[in-house]
Design a protein around this motif. Structure first.
Motif, PDB file in Angstrom:
ATOM      1  N   ILE A  69      32.951  30.568  35.523  1.00 60.24           N
ATOM      2  CA  ILE A  69      33.385  30.674  37.197  1.00 60.24           C
ATOM      3  C   ILE A  69      33.604  32.239  37.406  1.00 60.24           C
ATOM      4  N   THR A  70      33.364  32.846  38.166  1.00 60.06           N
ATOM      5  CA  THR A  70      33.484  34.019  38.749  1.00 60.06           C
ATOM      6  C   THR A  70      34.364  34.088  39.874  1.00 60.06           C
ATOM      7  N   GLU A  71      35.375  34.970  39.647  1.00 58.35           N
ATOM      8  CA  GLU A  71      36.386  34.997  40.735  1.00 58.35           C
ATOM      9  C   GLU A  71      36.115  36.439  41.266  1.00 58.35           C
ATOM     10  N   LEU A  72      35.871  36.563  42.832  1.00 59.25           N
ATOM     11  CA  LEU A  72      36.033  37.825  43.355  1.00 59.25           C
ATOM     12  C   LEU A  72      37.673  38.208  43.750  1.00 59.25           C
ATOM     13  N   VAL A  73      37.900  39.404  43.242  1.00 58.20           N
ATOM     14  CA  VAL A  73      39.446  39.627  43.314  1.00 58.20           C
ATOM     15  C   VAL A  73      39.166  41.004  44.034  1.00 58.20           C
ATOM     16  N   GLU A  74      39.968  40.953  45.055  1.00 58.74           N
ATOM     17  CA  GLU A  74      40.149  42.019  46.181  1.00 58.74           C
ATOM     18  C   GLU A  74      41.785  42.241  46.091  1.00 58.74           C
ATOM     19  N   VAL A  75      41.985  43.690  46.282  1.00 56.27           N
ATOM     20  CA  VAL A  75      43.329  44.127  46.086  1.00 56.27           C
ATOM     21  C   VAL A  75      43.461  44.844  47.257  1.00 56.27           C
ATOM     22  N   GLU A  77      34.973  41.656  39.738  1.00 61.85           N
ATOM     23  CA  GLU A  77      34.676  40.185  39.562  1.00 61.85           C
ATOM     24  C   GLU A  77      35.039  40.010  38.312  1.00 61.85           C
ATOM     25  N   HIS A  78      36.024  38.837  38.131  1.00 63.96           N
ATOM     26  CA  HIS A  78      36.950  38.221  37.063  1.00 63.96           C
ATOM     27  C   HIS A  78      35.876  37.076  36.639  1.00 63.96           C
ATOM     28  N   ILE A  79      35.231  37.007  35.573  1.00 59.12           N
ATOM     29  CA  ILE A  79      34.767  35.954  34.901  1.00 59.12           C
ATOM     30  C   ILE A  79      35.554  34.950  33.946  1.00 59.12           C
ATOM     31  N   LEU A  80      35.387  33.861  34.260  1.00 63.19           N
ATOM     32  CA  LEU A  80      36.215  32.749  33.410  1.00 63.19           C
ATOM     33  C   LEU A  80      35.282  31.746  32.547  1.00 63.19           C
ATOM     34  N   LEU A  81      35.588  31.649  31.290  1.00 67.35           N
ATOM     35  CA  LEU A  81      34.963  30.707  30.636  1.00 67.35           C
ATOM     36  C   LEU A  81      35.765  29.471  30.634  1.00 67.35           C
ATOM     37  N   VAL A  82      35.015  28.347  31.255  1.00 65.26           N
ATOM     38  CA  VAL A  82      35.938  27.055  31.520  1.00 65.26           C
ATOM     39  C   VAL A  82      35.563  25.944  30.730  1.00 65.26           C
ATOM     40  N   ASN A  83      36.194  25.073  30.239  1.00 68.07           N
ATOM     41  CA  ASN A  83      35.811  23.940  29.823  1.00 68.07           C
ATOM     42  C   ASN A  83      35.288  22.936  30.821  1.00 68.07           C
ATOM     43  N   LYS A  84      34.174  22.089  30.463  1.00 69.27           N
ATOM     44  CA  LYS A  84      33.773  20.953  31.444  1.00 69.27           C
ATOM     45  C   LYS A  84      34.507  19.821  30.980  1.00 69.27           C
ATOM     46  N   MET A 123      39.615  30.722  29.988  1.00 67.02           N
ATOM     47  CA  MET A 123      40.108  32.046  29.258  1.00 67.02           C
ATOM     48  C   MET A 123      39.079  33.316  30.032  1.00 67.02           C
ATOM     49  N   THR A 124      39.628  34.505  30.016  1.00 65.29           N
ATOM     50  CA  THR A 124      38.917  35.387  30.530  1.00 65.29           C
ATOM     51  C   THR A 124      37.479  35.655  29.650  1.00 65.29           C
ATOM     52  N   TYR A 125      36.672  35.830  30.168  1.00 64.40           N
ATOM     53  CA  TYR A 125      35.223  36.107  29.830  1.00 64.40           C
ATOM     54  C   TYR A 125      35.077  37.506  30.039  1.00 64.40           C
ATOM     55  N   GLY A 126      35.456  38.078  30.749  1.00 63.08           N
ATOM     56  CA  GLY A 126      35.214  39.494  31.169  1.00 63.08           C
ATOM     57  C   GLY A 126      35.470  40.105  32.653  1.00 63.08           C
ATOM     58  N   SER A 137      33.403  32.723  43.683  1.00 68.91           N
ATOM     59  CA  SER A 137      32.392  33.427  44.258  1.00 68.91           C
ATOM     60  C   SER A 137      31.284  32.791  43.499  1.00 68.91           C
ATOM     61  N   ASP A 138      31.119  32.125  42.337  1.00 70.01           N
ATOM     62  CA  ASP A 138      29.976  31.782  41.830  1.00 70.01           C
ATOM     63  C   ASP A 138      30.414  30.756  40.650  1.00 70.01           C
ATOM     64  N   LYS A 139      29.386  30.102  40.365  1.00 68.70           N
ATOM     65  CA  LYS A 139      29.703  29.074  39.482  1.00 68.70           C
ATOM     66  C   LYS A 139      28.316  28.578  38.506  1.00 68.70           C
ATOM     67  N   LYS A 140      28.377  28.611  37.206  1.00 73.70           N
ATOM     68  CA  LYS A 140      27.127  28.481  36.718  1.00 73.70           C
ATOM     69  C   LYS A 140      27.384  27.857  35.271  1.00 73.70           C
ATOM     70  N   ASP A 141      26.609  27.159  34.742  1.00 66.20           N
ATOM     71  CA  ASP A 141      26.578  26.785  33.458  1.00 66.20           C
ATOM     72  C   ASP A 141      26.728  27.942  32.368  1.00 66.20           C
ATOM     73  N   HIS A 142      27.221  27.925  31.054  1.00 66.33           N
ATOM     74  CA  HIS A 142      27.219  28.711  30.188  1.00 66.33           C
ATOM     75  C   HIS A 142      26.110  28.189  29.233  1.00 66.33           C
TER      76      HIS A 142
END
Length: 147
Positions: free
Chosen positions: A119-125, A137-144, A80-83, A106-111
Motif C-alpha cells: 500500500i502506498t500512502e501519499l503523505v503531504e505536510v 510516499e510511505h510504502i506499507l507491507l500489509v498482510n492479506k 509495517m513500513t516497507y520504506g 495512492s496505490d495498491k499492488k500485490d507483493h
C-alpha cells in the motif's frame, strides 16, 4: 490507537488527517545534536539574516521525523513500513510553524511474497498557512486476508 486492516480493506483515495505540531527551537537543537547536522541554516541566526529566508530553518530530516510521528497515531497490527520514496522538502519550516499531515492511499499492488500486498500512502505536510512543506510516499507491507 491500534487497528487491524488487511490489504483488501484499503481503498484508493481514502484519506486521513493528523493533528498539528509546532516546531520549536528545542526541536532543532536536539535534532542537530542527534544527527550531527549543525549547518548554519539551522543553528546560526546571524548568518541566516544574510540568506534568502532571513531566519533559521528546521532540518528537513526533522520535519520528516515529526511528520512520520504525526501519522503514527493509527497503528495497523497487520502492516509495517516497507520504506519511503520520493521525499521532497517543498518549502522551509521555521521555528514557531505548526505542521500537520494528510495521508492519502495512492496505490495498491500485490507483493512478490504470497500473502502480502503493498500500500502506498501519499503523505503531504502543510504549515499553518496551508502551504505544502513536504511530500513523500510511505510504502506499507500489509498482510492479506486471503493469500
Amino acid at each position: 490507537m491500534g487497528i487491524t486492516k488487511y490489504f483488501e480493506e484499503f481503498e484508493l483515495n481514502e484519506k486521513r488527517s493528523t493533528g498539528g505540531r509546532t516546531v520549536t527551537e528545542t526541536d532543532i537543537v536536539i535534532h542537530a545534536g542527534q544527527s550531527g547536522d549543525f549547518f548554519p541554516h539551522h543553528m546560526d541566526e546571524e548568518w541566516c539574516k544574510t540568506q534568502p529566508f532571513k531566519k533559521r530553518i528546521a532540518h528537513g530530516t526533522l520535519i520528516f521525523t515529526i511528520a512520520v510521528g504525526l501519522t503514527a497515531a493509527v497503528i495497523n497490527d497487520v502492516a509495517m513500513t516497507y520504506g519511503y520514496d520520493r521525499l521532497r522538502f517543498v518549502k522551509p519550516v521555521f521555528i514557531g510553524d505548526t505542521i500537520k499531515a494528510t495521508v492519502t492511499i495512492s496505490d495498491k499492488k500485490d507483493h512478490k511474497k504470497p500473502g502480502f500486498g503493498l500500500i502506498t500512502e501519499l503523505v503531504e505536510v502543510f504549515n499553518q498557512h496551508g502551504e505544502t512543506v513536504m511530500v513523500c510516499e510511505h510504502i506499507l507491507l500489509v498482510n492479506k486476508k486471503v493469500s
